[in-house]
Write a protein that holds these residues in place. Sequence first.
Motif, PDB file in Angstrom:
ATOM      1  N   PRO A 203       0.843  -1.196   0.000  1.00 54.14           N
ATOM      2  CA  PRO A 203       0.000   0.000   0.000  1.00 54.14           C
ATOM      3  C   PRO A 203       0.876   1.243   0.000  1.00 54.14           C
ATOM      4  N   VAL A 204       0.440   2.278  -0.683  1.00 51.83           N
ATOM      5  CA  VAL A 204       1.187   3.544  -0.656  1.00 51.83           C
ATOM      6  C   VAL A 204       0.232   4.659  -0.268  1.00 51.83           C
ATOM      7  N   PHE A 205       0.756   5.635   0.480  1.00 50.31           N
ATOM      8  CA  PHE A 205      -0.047   6.805   0.817  1.00 50.31           C
ATOM      9  C   PHE A 205      -0.228   7.642  -0.442  1.00 50.31           C
ATOM     10  N   SER A 206      -1.409   8.247  -0.543  1.00 52.49           N
ATOM     11  CA  SER A 206      -1.685   8.994  -1.771  1.00 52.49           C
ATOM     12  C   SER A 206      -0.793  10.228  -1.894  1.00 52.49           C
ATOM     13  N   THR A 207      -0.332  10.771  -0.756  1.00 51.88           N
ATOM     14  CA  THR A 207       0.678  11.836  -0.808  1.00 51.88           C
ATOM     15  C   THR A 207       1.690  11.545   0.286  1.00 51.88           C
ATOM     16  N   PRO A 208       2.923  11.961   0.080  1.00 59.46           N
ATOM     17  CA  PRO A 208       3.947  11.645   1.098  1.00 59.46           C
ATOM     18  C   PRO A 208       3.718  12.386   2.418  1.00 59.46           C
ATOM     19  N   HIS A 209       3.053  13.502   2.403  1.00 58.63           N
ATOM     20  CA  HIS A 209       2.836  14.260   3.644  1.00 58.63           C
ATOM     21  C   HIS A 209       1.376  14.608   3.774  1.00 58.63           C
ATOM     22  N   PHE A 210       0.861  14.425   4.950  1.00 55.46           N
ATOM     23  CA  PHE A 210      -0.513  14.869   5.230  1.00 55.46           C
ATOM     24  C   PHE A 210      -0.435  16.013   6.222  1.00 55.46           C
ATOM     25  N   ILE A 211      -1.020  17.089   5.900  1.00 58.55           N
ATOM     26  CA  ILE A 211      -1.028  18.230   6.814  1.00 58.55           C
ATOM     27  C   ILE A 211      -2.470  18.540   7.180  1.00 58.55           C
ATOM     28  N   PHE A 212      -2.747  18.496   8.448  1.00 57.01           N
ATOM     29  CA  PHE A 212      -4.098  18.804   8.909  1.00 57.01           C
ATOM     30  C   PHE A 212      -4.036  19.977   9.867  1.00 57.01           C
ATOM     31  N   PHE A 213      -5.000  20.795   9.816  1.00 54.70           N
ATOM     32  CA  PHE A 213      -5.111  21.899  10.761  1.00 54.70           C
ATOM     33  C   PHE A 213      -6.228  21.575  11.737  1.00 54.70           C
ATOM     34  N   ILE A 214      -5.925  21.655  13.022  1.00 60.72           N
ATOM     35  CA  ILE A 214      -6.975  21.411  14.011  1.00 60.72           C
ATOM     36  C   ILE A 214      -7.095  22.645  14.908  1.00 60.72           C
ATOM     37  N   ILE A 227      -6.636   9.974   5.974  1.00 59.55           N
ATOM     38  CA  ILE A 227      -5.376   9.567   5.350  1.00 59.55           C
ATOM     39  C   ILE A 227      -5.713   8.554   4.248  1.00 59.55           C
ATOM     40  N   GLU A 228      -5.327   8.851   3.039  1.00 61.99           N
ATOM     41  CA  GLU A 228      -5.656   7.946   1.926  1.00 61.99           C
ATOM     42  C   GLU A 228      -4.494   7.006   1.630  1.00 61.99           C
ATOM     43  N   VAL A 229      -4.868   5.724   1.470  1.00 64.74           N
ATOM     44  CA  VAL A 229      -3.874   4.704   1.145  1.00 64.74           C
ATOM     45  C   VAL A 229      -4.344   4.007  -0.133  1.00 64.74           C
ATOM     46  N   GLU A 230      -3.449   3.815  -1.046  1.00 63.01           N
ATOM     47  CA  GLU A 230      -3.835   3.147  -2.295  1.00 63.01           C
ATOM     48  C   GLU A 230      -3.045   1.859  -2.469  1.00 63.01           C
ATOM     49  N   ASP A 231      -3.744   0.843  -3.022  1.00 64.52           N
ATOM     50  CA  ASP A 231      -3.083  -0.431  -3.318  1.00 64.52           C
ATOM     51  C   ASP A 231      -3.719  -0.987  -4.578  1.00 64.52           C
TER      52      ASP A 231
END
Length: 239
Positions: A203-214, A227-231
Motif C-alpha cells: 500500500p502507498v499513501f496517496s501523498t507523502p505528507h498529510f497536513i491537517f489543521f486542528i 489519510i488515503e492509502v492506495e493499493d
Amino acid sequence: NQTVVIPESQPPTPLAILELEGDSSFKDSSLAIEGDVPFFLSPQSGKYLLSTSKPLDYEMKSEYHISMVVQGSSSERSVIAPPQREIRVMVEDVNDNAPHFSQTDYQLEVEENNEPALTLLQVSASDADSGLNGRVTYSLDKHTSAIFKVDSVTGQLSALSPLDREQKSVHKLTVFARDSGVPPLESQASVIIRVLDQNDNAPVFSTPHFIFFIPENAPPFAQVGVIEVEDPDEGLKAL
Ligand SMILES: [Ca+2]
Ligand SMILES: [Ca+2]
Ligand SMILES: [Ca+2]
Ligand SMILES: [Ca+2]
C-alpha cells in the motif's frame, strides 16, 4: 500403359482420345469402361473421347486405373491398342483445404509475475492437403503485444516476459494457421489469457505528507483528517 495427369477439383475434363483397331465394318462393337468410376466415353467420329464425369478429389483418391473393354456381337474382331487397354489417371493435389484448428477457442489462467519464456499452451491445426499445400505455420496477429510469441512450427504459445495484472488483466490473442500453398489458405483461433493476481504491491499513501489543521479547542478523538492509502492489488490483498 497410358498415364494422364489431371488436377483435382476440375469440372468434367477431356483426358484422352481412344480408338478401336480392326475392321471398321464391325459397326456394332463399341468401347466401354469397366466398373464404376468417375469417367465416361463419348463417341466422336469413330473415336472415343475419355473424360472425367465429375471433379476428382485428391484427398479421396489420388490414382485411378481405368480398364477399357470392347462390347458388341463382333467384339472379338475389334481390339484396343494395348497402351489404351488400361489408362492410369494420376490426380494432382490442389490447395483446396484450409488448415483446421483442433480447437478454435482456448482459455487459460496464468499468475502474474511469471518467469520469462513461460509456455502457456500449444495450438494445433491440421491440413488435409499434401506437400506445401498441407504444411502449416502459426503466427499471431501483428497487433499482438510483444510479450507473446507463438512458435511458427510447433504452435507453442509463450509469454516472453512477466505479465502484470495491474497493467492488463485479460489478453485476447488471435492465432493464425496458414498453409504454404499458392495462394495460401488460413484459419484462426482465439486465445483468452486471464492474469491472476498476486499480492505484489505494498500500500502507498496517496501523498507523502498529510497536513491537517486542528483548532486548538478540538475535543479529544475529534476527526482531524482522512489519510488515503492506495493499493492496486485485487480485493483483500489491497486492504
Ligand atoms: Ca480435395
Ligand atoms: Ca487438395
Ligand atoms: Ca491446404
Ligand atoms: Ca497484483
